[in-house]
Design a protein around this motif. Structure first.
Motif, PDB file in Angstrom:
ATOM      1  N   UNK A 108      27.650 -43.096  26.351  1.00 35.34           N
ATOM      2  CA  UNK A 108      28.035 -43.755  27.676  1.00 35.34           C
ATOM      3  C   UNK A 108      28.514 -42.930  28.788  1.00 35.34           C
ATOM      4  N   UNK A 109      29.131 -41.954  28.487  1.00 36.47           N
ATOM      5  CA  UNK A 109      29.713 -40.778  29.532  1.00 36.47           C
ATOM      6  C   UNK A 109      28.500 -40.143  29.915  1.00 36.47           C
ATOM      7  N   UNK A 110      27.731 -39.821  28.993  1.00 33.79           N
ATOM      8  CA  UNK A 110      26.612 -38.945  29.687  1.00 33.79           C
ATOM      9  C   UNK A 110      25.796 -39.846  30.757  1.00 33.79           C
ATOM     10  N   UNK A 111      25.503 -41.237  30.183  1.00 33.76           N
ATOM     11  CA  UNK A 111      24.790 -41.885  31.380  1.00 33.76           C
ATOM     12  C   UNK A 111      25.432 -42.405  32.506  1.00 33.76           C
ATOM     13  N   UNK A 112      26.783 -42.320  32.553  1.00 38.06           N
ATOM     14  CA  UNK A 112      27.465 -42.545  33.623  1.00 38.06           C
ATOM     15  C   UNK A 112      27.466 -41.430  34.486  1.00 38.06           C
ATOM     16  N   UNK A 113      27.732 -40.147  33.951  1.00 42.96           N
ATOM     17  CA  UNK A 113      27.385 -38.875  34.510  1.00 42.96           C
ATOM     18  C   UNK A 113      26.045 -38.950  35.350  1.00 42.96           C
ATOM     19  N   UNK A 114      25.014 -39.493  34.723  1.00 43.40           N
ATOM     20  CA  UNK A 114      23.405 -39.127  35.362  1.00 43.40           C
ATOM     21  C   UNK A 114      23.644 -40.235  36.323  1.00 43.40           C
ATOM     22  N   UNK A 115      24.360 -41.466  36.262  1.00 47.49           N
ATOM     23  CA  UNK A 115      24.351 -42.227  37.198  1.00 47.49           C
ATOM     24  C   UNK A 115      24.903 -41.876  38.600  1.00 47.49           C
ATOM     25  N   UNK A 116      26.075 -41.112  38.417  1.00 46.88           N
ATOM     26  CA  UNK A 116      27.288 -40.513  39.262  1.00 46.88           C
ATOM     27  C   UNK A 116      26.247 -39.297  40.031  1.00 46.88           C
ATOM     28  N   UNK A 117      25.554 -38.514  39.321  1.00 44.40           N
ATOM     29  CA  UNK A 117      25.052 -37.317  39.892  1.00 44.40           C
ATOM     30  C   UNK A 117      23.555 -37.580  40.673  1.00 44.40           C
ATOM     31  N   UNK A 118      23.129 -38.859  40.621  1.00 44.53           N
ATOM     32  CA  UNK A 118      21.813 -39.143  41.261  1.00 44.53           C
ATOM     33  C   UNK A 118      22.121 -40.133  42.440  1.00 44.53           C
ATOM     34  N   UNK A 119      21.154 -40.239  43.381  1.00 45.31           N
ATOM     35  CA  UNK A 119      21.325 -41.135  44.605  1.00 45.31           C
ATOM     36  C   UNK A 119      21.392 -42.581  44.323  1.00 45.31           C
ATOM     37  N   UNK A 120      22.356 -43.097  44.913  1.00 41.76           N
ATOM     38  CA  UNK A 120      22.589 -44.584  45.000  1.00 41.76           C
ATOM     39  C   UNK A 120      22.501 -45.331  43.630  1.00 41.76           C
ATOM     40  N   UNK A 121      22.896 -44.459  42.516  1.00 45.88           N
ATOM     41  CA  UNK A 121      23.115 -45.325  41.352  1.00 45.88           C
ATOM     42  C   UNK A 121      21.741 -45.151  40.411  1.00 45.88           C
ATOM     43  N   UNK A 122      20.796 -44.427  40.979  1.00 49.40           N
ATOM     44  CA  UNK A 122      19.653 -44.435  40.105  1.00 49.40           C
ATOM     45  C   UNK A 122      19.885 -43.612  39.192  1.00 49.40           C
ATOM     46  N   UNK A 123      19.630 -43.894  37.882  1.00 50.54           N
ATOM     47  CA  UNK A 123      20.121 -43.091  36.708  1.00 50.54           C
ATOM     48  C   UNK A 123      18.827 -42.350  36.066  1.00 50.54           C
ATOM     49  N   UNK A 124      19.189 -40.922  36.370  1.00 48.88           N
ATOM     50  CA  UNK A 124      17.982 -40.064  36.025  1.00 48.88           C
ATOM     51  C   UNK A 124      19.135 -38.619  35.525  1.00 48.88           C
ATOM     52  N   UNK A 125      18.007 -37.890  34.805  1.00 46.93           N
ATOM     53  CA  UNK A 125      18.469 -36.583  34.330  1.00 46.93           C
ATOM     54  C   UNK A 125      18.957 -35.829  35.650  1.00 46.93           C
ATOM     55  N   UNK A 126      20.205 -35.148  35.367  1.00 41.03           N
ATOM     56  CA  UNK A 126      20.504 -34.287  36.435  1.00 41.03           C
ATOM     57  C   UNK A 126      19.523 -32.979  36.700  1.00 41.03           C
ATOM     58  N   UNK A 127      18.768 -32.655  35.748  1.00 45.26           N
ATOM     59  CA  UNK A 127      17.916 -31.576  35.881  1.00 45.26           C
ATOM     60  C   UNK A 127      16.491 -31.963  36.297  1.00 45.26           C
ATOM     61  N   UNK A 128      16.090 -33.082  36.588  1.00 42.23           N
ATOM     62  CA  UNK A 128      15.102 -33.674  36.811  1.00 42.23           C
ATOM     63  C   UNK A 128      14.508 -34.859  36.388  1.00 42.23           C
ATOM     64  N   UNK A 129      13.710 -35.921  36.998  1.00 45.43           N
ATOM     65  CA  UNK A 129      13.724 -37.038  36.625  1.00 45.43           C
ATOM     66  C   UNK A 129      12.607 -37.303  35.895  1.00 45.43           C
ATOM     67  N   UNK A 130      12.929 -37.242  34.558  1.00 49.71           N
ATOM     68  CA  UNK A 130      11.703 -36.953  33.671  1.00 49.71           C
ATOM     69  C   UNK A 130      11.872 -38.500  32.867  1.00 49.71           C
ATOM     70  N   UNK A 131      12.732 -39.391  32.881  1.00 52.03           N
ATOM     71  CA  UNK A 131      12.614 -40.489  32.172  1.00 52.03           C
ATOM     72  C   UNK A 131      12.147 -41.686  32.999  1.00 52.03           C
ATOM     73  N   UNK A 132      12.311 -41.258  34.450  1.00 52.74           N
ATOM     74  CA  UNK A 132      11.774 -42.131  35.543  1.00 52.74           C
ATOM     75  C   UNK A 132      12.208 -43.745  35.477  1.00 52.74           C
ATOM     76  N   UNK A 133      11.662 -44.596  35.798  1.00 49.59           N
ATOM     77  CA  UNK A 133      12.137 -45.919  36.044  1.00 49.59           C
ATOM     78  C   UNK A 133      12.166 -46.689  34.553  1.00 49.59           C
TER      79      UNK A 133
END
Length: 359
Positions: A108-133
């Motif tokens: 959960x903490x990892x996903x929350x960090x990914x949400x926080x680090x991306x634009x407007x709440x889009x949940x993606x990897x901090x190092x690059x958007x590989x999982x996409x939508x």
């Protein structure tokens, strides 16, 4: 056997504390409450071998989790972490509590960090958007399921609520005019598997009590209905000119519509027939995306209930018990964590701990 009888059985067999009932029936509010499922029996069909397999699968996931980041999966960590986290929840393991509580909380903490680090709440990897939508949908579902099952302090609740509300907003914004979703968080393209991920995410967040625009849901379900082929299968993309017609796409579309009460829709009935007709090809892996298709077809079979469920699940269950590796994993597409997360989720459908699994 009733839902609560099943829970009692699993509490004894798995050694878990009973969880609050947080399914669609208790969470849906107002006029958009989904239709009740058909009054058919859903036998639990749970075996000791199945329980042992899911336990071994979770132990494998525990061992290979990144102990610092809390993630799983190589280049698609958002997607695989969300699926693995849901696998623990599906066994009744709550964040921060019990044997696997730390695993779930770290996820959960990892996903929350990914949400926080991306634009407007889009949940993606901090190092690059590989999982996409796809990943955003899986992550939104994971957060929605966890929120509906966990006890939280005020700080955690605030973070979870903020992330889920933003995630729902991203999904609403990214919906195309046709009603579907595509690979990026923009309303530019749509395809079936991403649409399934977002529709299920909306159901999960709605179950947890978050506001979801009814028009977004209606357009999403409408997109899936318009994607139905005459033979009961579903197109890969409306905007892209069709294609598809595969077992995995059909399974995801059927289960998504059932989640929103479309049990009697002609597209669902024909889709179930397509799944039944092509079951052996799917179990044998001839369609590709085997683990994905197995999960959604098992969900669809459970929602259908009755003889369909009784014919369906034992074959799927026994195949997974037979093919599990010595280390507790399942192997095939992508990597062991991806396959194992999907396999545990599939075996856990009749456990009925995960709110989105409850008919």
């Amino acid at each position: 056997m009733s839902l609560f009888d099943r829970r009692s059985f699993l509490t004894r067999s798995l050694g878990l504390a009973a969880l609050p009932f947080a399914g669609a029936a208790s969470r849906a509010l107002g006029e958009d409450k989904p239709a009740e499922p058909p009054p058919v029996e859903r036998k639990n069909l749970i075996t000791e071998g199945q329980i042992a397999a899911t336990r071994k699968g979770l132990e494998y996931l525990r061992k290979v989790q990144d102990s610092k980041k809390g993630s799983w999966g190589g280049s698609v960590q958002v997607a695989v972490t969300s699926l693995a986290g849901c696998a623990f929840l599906a066994e009744g393991h709550q964040p921060g509590r019990g044997k696997y509580g730390e695993c779930v909380q770290k996820a959960i903490n990892y996903i929350l960090n990914c949400s926080k680090s991306s634009r407007k709440g889009y949940i993606s990897e901090p190092a690059g958007d590989q999982s996409r939508m796809h990943g955003h949908g899986f992550a939104s579902m994971f957060l929605g399921e966890a929120y509906g099952m966990m006890k939280m302090d005020d700080d955690t609740r605030t973070k979870m609520e903020s992330a889920i509300k933003k995630a729902v907003g991203i999904i609403a914004y990214s919906q195309t005019q046709l009603g579907g979703w595509g690979y990026v968080p923009e309303p530019t393209y749509d395809e079936g598997s991403v649409t399934v991920a977002e529709v299920m995410a909306l159901r999960s967040c709605r179950n947890a009590g978050f506001q979801v625009d009814k028009k977004v849901i209606e357009k999403g379900i409408g997109y899936l209905k318009k994607s139905a082929n005459p033979d009961g299968s579903f197109k890969y993309s409306l905007q892209g000119g069709g294609g598809g017609g595969t077992f995995p796409l059909t399974a995801g579309a059927v289960a998504s519509m059932q989640l929103f009460g479309e049990y009697e829709a002609k597209e669902v009935k024909k889709g179930l027939e397509f799944l039944k007709k092509n079951r052996q090809n799917q179990v044998g892996g001839n369609w590709g995306h085997k683990f994905y298709g197995n999960l959604y077809s098992t969900m669809a079979a459970y929602y259908a209930g009755g003889q369909f469920w009784e014919d369906w699940f034992p074959t799927m269950r026994d195949e997974y018990i037979k093919t599990q590796q010595g280390d507790g994993s399942w192997q095939g597409e992508y990597d062991g964590t991806y396959c194992t997360a999907f396999a545990v989720l599939t075996l856990a459908v009749p456990y009925q701990y995960l709110p989105i699994f409850q008919a």
